[in-house]
Scaffold this motif. Structure first.
Motif, PDB file in Angstrom:
ATOM      1  N   PRO A  94       0.763  -1.090  -0.134  1.00 61.64           N
ATOM      2  CA  PRO A  94       0.172  -0.069  -0.068  1.00 61.64           C
ATOM      3  C   PRO A  94       0.847   1.198  -0.018  1.00 61.64           C
ATOM      4  N   PRO A  95       0.144   2.512  -0.177  1.00 53.91           N
ATOM      5  CA  PRO A  95       1.051   3.531  -0.239  1.00 53.91           C
ATOM      6  C   PRO A  95       1.796   3.815   1.178  1.00 53.91           C
ATOM      7  N   ILE A 107      -1.942  11.633  -1.266  1.00 50.18           N
ATOM      8  CA  ILE A 107      -2.790  10.989  -2.161  1.00 50.18           C
ATOM      9  C   ILE A 107      -2.961  11.795  -3.561  1.00 50.18           C
ATOM     10  N   LEU A 121      -8.756   4.171  -3.607  1.00 53.44           N
ATOM     11  CA  LEU A 121      -7.599   4.879  -2.922  1.00 53.44           C
ATOM     12  C   LEU A 121      -8.105   5.957  -1.955  1.00 53.44           C
ATOM     13  N   HIS A 150      -6.550  -6.382   2.521  1.00 52.64           N
ATOM     14  CA  HIS A 150      -5.370  -6.176   1.238  1.00 52.64           C
ATOM     15  C   HIS A 150      -5.212  -7.395   0.674  1.00 52.64           C
ATOM     16  N   ASP A 204      -7.969   2.467   7.985  1.00 48.05           N
ATOM     17  CA  ASP A 204      -6.781   1.837   8.116  1.00 48.05           C
ATOM     18  C   ASP A 204      -6.753   0.233   8.583  1.00 48.05           C
ATOM     19  N   GLY A 209      -6.737   4.550   1.332  1.00 45.60           N
ATOM     20  CA  GLY A 209      -5.314   5.102   1.192  1.00 45.60           C
ATOM     21  C   GLY A 209      -5.245   6.519   1.933  1.00 45.60           C
ATOM     22  N   TYR A 212      -4.582   0.077  -5.063  1.00 46.88           N
ATOM     23  CA  TYR A 212      -6.121   0.070  -5.062  1.00 46.88           C
ATOM     24  C   TYR A 212      -6.701   0.457  -6.492  1.00 46.88           C
ATOM     25  N   THR A 254      -1.275   2.575  -7.966  1.00 48.56           N
ATOM     26  CA  THR A 254      -1.208   1.930  -6.593  1.00 48.56           C
ATOM     27  C   THR A 254      -2.004   0.720  -6.610  1.00 48.56           C
TER      28      THR A 254
END
Length: 364
Positions: free
Chosen positions: A37-38, A44, A60, A197, A190, A64, A54, A52
């Motif tokens: 992930p980022p 962003i 995202l 994920h 998060d 994200g 996502y 990415t």
């Protein structure tokens, strides 16, 4: 059942649970390594969402947002795809080295969805005092399409936006007749991002592996690269088709006040928390504005809204509509990459913005 048999069953259940946890942990580890992930501080930029894990702007934005938790002053860009394209995040960030810059533009967003994205940002920032935060809301007439027209089949309080789709996709939130059932809140996205994920990474991998195969069955226009954006020109036929498309998209000859009221409420909510808010009225090519009834309607309605919002501290209205030279657009609404400089310059003239209310135009 004998005690020995019961313990055997419990042992099997325990082993199964341990196996499941082990496999899940392994899948998570592999997915994090192959499609990470980022980073925690990565800005962003929905224009680069496809780069990415996502893959899409809504995903995202929803999953994200870790970098929005980092303390400090920031600029958050909100709007539709012309915000994604026109307000180059990197160019703005280069000239604002002391501020984190995030582009949260999302294709075809109306004010309702922009408000959802703003609320997601607020949930991540997690502060009641937004002093030092600047929200830029890019608008044009299509931003004010009413919910019933934008979200097909929508009723007054029942519709599903692109952001809602991400909320509901994995069951963390679910609409019910009695309201929203929440297992994991927007503030805790998060945690949700970690849980799902492996599924997101698997989808990303499958899409990459089947890209050529899918192109045989689904006719989709390829993503327009920078060189093409800088050189492509709409001919008369394409312009006519674009105007027909817009009329079909808007579904009405006139705008109504629903989304203008939503914009005023959003600006009041953000400024009330101490944020600076700039509503940037974005240009479209002159041929487009002249070919539809909506742009003139928008001019009248936004003027009325601005008159009311001007009473709010920390609000600014930035009129950029004079940047409507046909040659600077590669289609009916998006500025060429090589022509974004004046857009960025006009915005940066007001960041960091003062608390004074000013009605401004790029001609000033």
């Amino acid at each position: 059942m004998r005690i020995s048999d019961m313990w055997a069953v419990l042992r099997q259940i325990g082993l199964l649970a341990i196996s499941f946890i082990g496999v899940s942990a392994f899948a998570l580890l592999v997915s994090l390594v192959v499609f990470p992930p980022p980073g925690d501080t990565s800005p962003i930029d929905t224009f680069r969402a496809s780069e990415t894990v996502y893959a899409t702007s809504p995903r995202l934005i929803y999953y994200g947002r870790k970098s929005l938790r980092v303390p400090g002053e920031r600029v958050i860009l909100l709007g539709s795809s012309n915000v994604q394209v026109g307000f180059d995040r990197d160019a703005i960030a280069d000239r604002l080295p002391r501020r984190a810059v995030h582009n949260l533009g999302i294709g075809d967003a109306n004010v309702t969805e922009i408000g959802q994205i703003a609320d997601l940002a607020l949930a991540s920032i997690g502060k009641s005092d937004l002093t030092g935060q600047t929200f830029v809301i890019g608008v044009w007439y299509a931003t004010f399409i009413d919910n019933q027209s934008r979200w097909t089949g929508a009723k007054a309080d029942s519709f599903t936006t692109d952001i809602d789709t991400e909320r509901f996709r994995y069951g963390f939130q679910k609409p019910t007749e009695s309201g929203l059932s929440v297992r994991i809140s927007d503030r805790d996205a998060d945690m949700a991002a970690i849980i799902v994920h492996p599924f997101i990474a698997l989808e990303k991998g499958m899409r990459a592996l089947t890209a050529d195969l899918r192109s045989l069955f689904f006719v989709r226009p390829p993503r327009i690269d920078t060189q093409t954006r800088n050189t492509m020109v709409f001919d008369a036929g394409q312009r006519a088709d674009a105007l027909v498309y817009r009329a079909h998209y808007m579904k009405s000859q006139h705008l109504n006040g629903e989304q203008y009221a939503a914009l005023e409420a959003l600006v009041q909510r953000l400024t009330g928390k101490g944020a600076q808010v700039i509503v940037a009225d974005l240009p479209i090519p002159a041929w487009h504005a002249e070919g539809v009834p909506y742009d003139a309607d928008h001019r009248d309605r936004i003027a009325q809204s601005v008159a009311r919002m001007s009473q709010l501290a920390r609000f600014e209205y930035l009129d950029m509509r004079q940047l409507n030279d046909n040659a600077t657009f590669y289609d009916d609404a998006h500025v060429r990459p090589k022509s974004r400089g004046p857009w960025v310059d006009a915005l940066l003239h007001h960041i960091p913005a003062t608390s004074d209310v000013r009605l401004t135009s790029i001609s000033e």
